[in-house]
Design a protein around this motif. Structure first.
Motif, PDB file in Angstrom:
ATOM      1  N   SER A 111      40.063  37.743  42.455  1.00  0.00           N
ATOM      2  CA  SER A 111      38.769  37.802  41.350  1.00  0.00           C
ATOM      3  C   SER A 111      38.997  37.528  39.836  1.00  0.00           C
ATOM      4  CB  SER A 111      39.123  39.288  41.463  1.00  0.00           C
ATOM      5  OG  SER A 111      37.960  39.892  41.106  1.00  0.00           O
ATOM      6  N   GLN A 112      38.174  37.072  39.660  1.00  0.00           N
ATOM      7  CA  GLN A 112      37.900  36.833  37.750  1.00  0.00           C
ATOM      8  C   GLN A 112      36.584  38.147  37.517  1.00  0.00           C
ATOM      9  OE1 GLN A 112      37.555  33.181  36.463  1.00  0.00           O
ATOM     10  NE2 GLN A 112      39.305  32.378  38.228  1.00  0.00           N
ATOM     11  N   CYS A 113      35.275  37.352  37.125  1.00  0.00           N
ATOM     12  CA  CYS A 113      33.932  38.917  37.339  1.00  0.00           C
ATOM     13  C   CYS A 113      33.825  39.772  37.518  1.00  0.00           C
ATOM     14  CB  CYS A 113      32.951  38.018  36.717  1.00  0.00           C
ATOM     15  SG  CYS A 113      32.326  37.698  38.689  1.00  0.00           S
ATOM     16  N   GLY A 114      34.892  39.743  39.066  1.00  0.00           N
ATOM     17  CA  GLY A 114      34.788  40.797  39.961  1.00  0.00           C
ATOM     18  C   GLY A 114      33.660  40.735  40.529  1.00  0.00           C
ATOM     19  N   PHE A 115      32.086  40.091  40.562  1.00  0.00           N
ATOM     20  CA  PHE A 115      30.965  41.057  41.221  1.00  0.00           C
ATOM     21  C   PHE A 115      31.092  40.096  43.040  1.00  0.00           C
ATOM     22  CE2 PHE A 115      26.368  40.325  42.239  1.00  0.00           C
ATOM     23  CZ  PHE A 115      26.131  41.526  41.681  1.00  0.00           C
ATOM     24  N   CYS A 116      31.681  39.048  43.116  1.00  0.00           N
ATOM     25  CA  CYS A 116      31.174  38.904  44.218  1.00  0.00           C
ATOM     26  C   CYS A 116      32.973  39.715  45.351  1.00  0.00           C
ATOM     27  CB  CYS A 116      31.946  37.372  44.308  1.00  0.00           C
ATOM     28  SG  CYS A 116      33.604  37.425  43.756  1.00  0.00           S
ATOM     29  N   THR A 117      33.926  40.612  44.588  1.00  0.00           N
ATOM     30  CA  THR A 117      35.110  40.798  45.097  1.00  0.00           C
ATOM     31  C   THR A 117      34.833  41.370  46.141  1.00  0.00           C
ATOM     32  OG1 THR A 117      36.017  40.101  42.739  1.00  0.00           O
ATOM     33  CG2 THR A 117      37.310  42.110  44.573  1.00  0.00           C
ATOM     34  N   CYS A 148      31.025  32.919  46.001  1.00  0.00           N
ATOM     35  CA  CYS A 148      32.441  33.345  44.576  1.00  0.00           C
ATOM     36  C   CYS A 148      31.600  32.180  43.167  1.00  0.00           C
ATOM     37  CB  CYS A 148      33.409  33.510  45.012  1.00  0.00           C
ATOM     38  SG  CYS A 148      34.526  33.743  43.395  1.00  0.00           S
ATOM     39  N   ARG A 149      31.895  32.383  42.540  1.00  0.00           N
ATOM     40  CA  ARG A 149      31.202  31.047  41.189  1.00  0.00           C
ATOM     41  C   ARG A 149      31.677  31.033  40.323  1.00  0.00           C
ATOM     42  NH1 ARG A 149      24.326  31.289  40.555  1.00  0.00           N
ATOM     43  NH2 ARG A 149      25.557  29.079  40.276  1.00  0.00           N
ATOM     44  N   CYS A 150      32.946  32.581  40.029  1.00  0.00           N
ATOM     45  CA  CYS A 150      34.445  31.646  39.311  1.00  0.00           C
ATOM     46  C   CYS A 150      35.557  31.686  39.261  1.00  0.00           C
ATOM     47  CB  CYS A 150      33.876  32.782  38.342  1.00  0.00           C
ATOM     48  SG  CYS A 150      33.709  34.488  38.277  1.00  0.00           S
ATOM     49  N   THR A 151      36.270  32.411  40.451  1.00  0.00           N
ATOM     50  CA  THR A 151      37.394  32.089  41.216  1.00  0.00           C
ATOM     51  C   THR A 151      37.891  30.909  41.564  1.00  0.00           C
ATOM     52  OG1 THR A 151      37.136  34.421  40.790  1.00  0.00           O
ATOM     53  CG2 THR A 151      39.214  33.761  42.417  1.00  0.00           C
TER      54      THR A 151
HETATM   55  S1  FES Z   1      34.165  36.549  40.613  1.00  0.00           S
HETATM   56 FE1  FES Z   1      33.701  35.548  39.882  1.00  0.00          FE
HETATM   57  S2  FES Z   1      31.593  35.096  41.429  1.00  0.00           S
HETATM   58 FE2  FES Z   1      33.649  35.712  42.402  1.00  0.00          FE
END
Ligand code: FES
Ligand SMILES: Cc1cc2nc3c(=O)[nH]c(=O)nc-3n(C[C@H](O)[C@H](O)[C@H](O)COP(=O)(O)OP(=O)(O)OC[C@H]3O[C@@H](n4cnc5c(N)ncnc54)[C@H](O)[C@@H]3O)c2cc1C
Ligand code: FES
Length: 488
Positions: A111-117, A148-151
């Motif tokens: 998880s990075q930004c966590g939105f999709c987590t 997921c757009r960032c992890t």
């Molecule tokens: S952790 Fe940022 S969209 Fe998946």
């Protein structure tokens, strides 16, 4: 006389809910976030695509509670009568710490930004409950509907593979709760119809299949909502009013699959996930295509009945079912009729269905020995994408190599799913050879005048349909190199 009650009743995590005032178009996600202030489930797309809103819904199947991942953004609260809804807030470890799935995600940097987590965690949780040590293919399948757009996906897949090191499903707190929950849910299914609201706000949850027939005949302008994977978007994307609504996805009689030596009958409420084992066993090539219908959450909700009933020209089940010679069973009140599936699609947005008449089931004949059958889905993405075109082919060539029968149908090539009768005629009676194929492909232009849209241009569609026939021929001769995905 059917008893009538006036509350949508279900269990949310560990709380019993009874709603007497809910609108037909209230989505589970809005209700969770706005009414219940449970904001762990996120809204990314509001159209079933990204999985950020994934929750589990447990429902009774053969007297067992079966939990499936679903997208809360396109699931209506009224469809939850007699279920157990599990959100991310309900996950916990035995000792109150993080759940094994959550801990694995943390330790593997999932998880990075966590939105999709939360959505990923719920999808992995659903998978782990039925497969405690999933492999790559199972994890990819379970996560087809999560973006997921960032992890990036590699750490998340690593987390999925590692969950078994953090805990066993047998020790999951939800498992311990299940017996008591089952009794409560069985009690909700007390044989009564649920009705609430007035006029356009009316919700009807029929007590049985016969009750549905009676209710729909009496209310032919109501919207039938089955898995809501199409109707959900009418609300979230097109702001369409859908009430009054008849929810049907709880009806066990519509979830039957009846098999005999010559055919399989799918009742209209059978979801893609429920149909998969039977499809894969009887029509292996279609079984592969099945994994390319939507993602797991939508396959858990969306039904064969809904895919046919909506009459879309780009639905994935009509072309193969038409080629296999499927029959559609329609019902209005006590009156039933049977038509060929291909005759159901009259024109764009127009089907052979009378007011108050609904799709009860579809019967698909098994493939006779000696016939060759294949289907192909062409879309921009491999997973979770709508077809630009979807083609199905079936031929019988005699021992002498003459084509005795050919059936070809396409979605995405015309205003309805449609057979390629000119191409079929160009094949029948001819030798099953490259020369015959080369001559026959020209006939596609007689059968189809496809449109250009965001999915593909008309030229691309026509050329691809021709090339799929060539490919089908080569594969039937064992010459084609079939690109197959690993399926769990
Ligand atoms: S952790 Fe940022 S969209 Fe998946
Ligand atoms: C993210 C996403 C991906 C998707 N990917 C694909 C894909 O790859 N391939 C594909 O083909 N589709 C896809 N779909 C579309 C959708 O999942 C299917 O069309 C699905 O089969 C619809 O079934 P449902 O039960 O959800 O129908 P609903 O949304 O409940 O209903 C659809 C229509 O059918 C009517 N209806 C439903 N059941 C009956 C019945 N028994 N009798 C009469 N009318 C009825 C409803 O009134 C409505 O008009 C996707 C949808 C989403 C959201
Ligand atoms: S918010 Fe994207 S699938 Fe529900």
């Amino acid at each position: 006389m059917t008893d009538v009650s006036n509350a949508i009743r279900f269990i949310l995590n560990d709380e019993e809910i009874a709603l007497t005032d809910v609108k037909p178009d209230t989505t589970l996600l809005d209700w969770l976030r706005l009414d219940r202030r449970l904001r762990g489930s996120k809204e990314g797309c509001a159209e079933g695509d990204c999985g950020a809103c994934t929750v589990l819904v447990g429902r009774l199947a053969d007297d067992e509670l079966v939990y499936e991942s679903v997208t809360a953004c396109i699931r209506f609260v009224g469809s939850l009568h007699g279920t157990h809804v599990v959100t991310i807030e309900h996950l916990r470890g035995q000792d109150g710490n993080l759940h094994p799935v959550q801990q694995a995600m943390v330790d593997h940097h999932g998880s990075q930004c966590g939105f999709c987590t939360p959505g990923f965690v719920m999808s992995l949780y659903g998978l782990w409950m039925r497969d405690s040590a999933p492999g790559q293919a199972s994890i990819e399948q379970a996560l087809q509907g999560n973006l997921c757009r960032c992890t990036g996906y590699a750490p998340i897949i690593r987390a999925g593979k590692a969950i078994s090191h953090y805990g066993r499903p047998e020790d999951d707190p939800l498992r311990a709760e299940r017996m008591a929950l089952k009794q409560k849910i069985m009690a909700i299914h007390d044989g009564s119809r649920v009705e609430l609201g007035e006029g356009a706000d009316r919700i009807i949850v029929p007590a049985s299949l016969d009750d549905l027939a009676a209710v729909y005949e009496a209310n032919p302008t109501a919207t039938i909502v089955n898995g809501s994977t199409d109707v959900g978007l009418w609300v979230t994307k097109f702001m369409r009013a859908i009430g009054p609504v008849i929810f049907i996805n709880h009806l066990a009689e519509l979830k039957r699959i009846a098999e005999n030596d010559s055919e399989v009958r799918f009742y209209a409420g059978v979801s893609y996930s429920e149909a998969l084992p039977v499809i894969a066993a009887n029509f292996p090539d279609l079984g592969e295509l099945w994994y390319r219908i939507a993602g797991e959450q939508v396959r858990n909700m969306g039904t064969i009945g809904g895919n046919i009933a909506n009459g879309s020209p780009i639905g994935d089940t009509p072309p193969p079912f038409i080629v296999l010679g499927a029959k559609l069973h329609l019902r209005r009140g006590g009156h039933r009729r049977e038509i060929k599936l291909e005759d159901y699609f009259l024109a764009y947005g127009k089907q052979d269905r009378q007011p108050g008449e609904f799709v009860e089931s579809v019967t698909v004949p098994l493939l006779p020995a000696g016939e060759t059958f294949a289907c192909y889905k062409i879309s921009k993405r491999r997973d979770e994408d709508i077809s630009a075109l979807c083609g199905a082919f079936r031929v019988f060539a005699s021992d002498a190599g003459t084509v005795g029968m050919a059936r070809i149908a396409f979605g995405g090539m015309a205003a309805t799913p449609k057979r390629a009768k000119a191409v079929e005629a160009a094949l029948v009676g001819k030798p099953w050879t490259q020369e015959t194929i080369d001559a026959a492909v020209a006939a596609f232009a007689e059968d189809y005048q496809p449109i250009s849209d965001m999915r593909a241009s008309a030229d691309y569609r026509l050329l691809t349909a021709q090339n799929l026939l060539r490919r089908f021929f080569l594969e039937s001769k064992g010459q084609g190199q079939r690109l197959r995905r690993e399926v769990a």
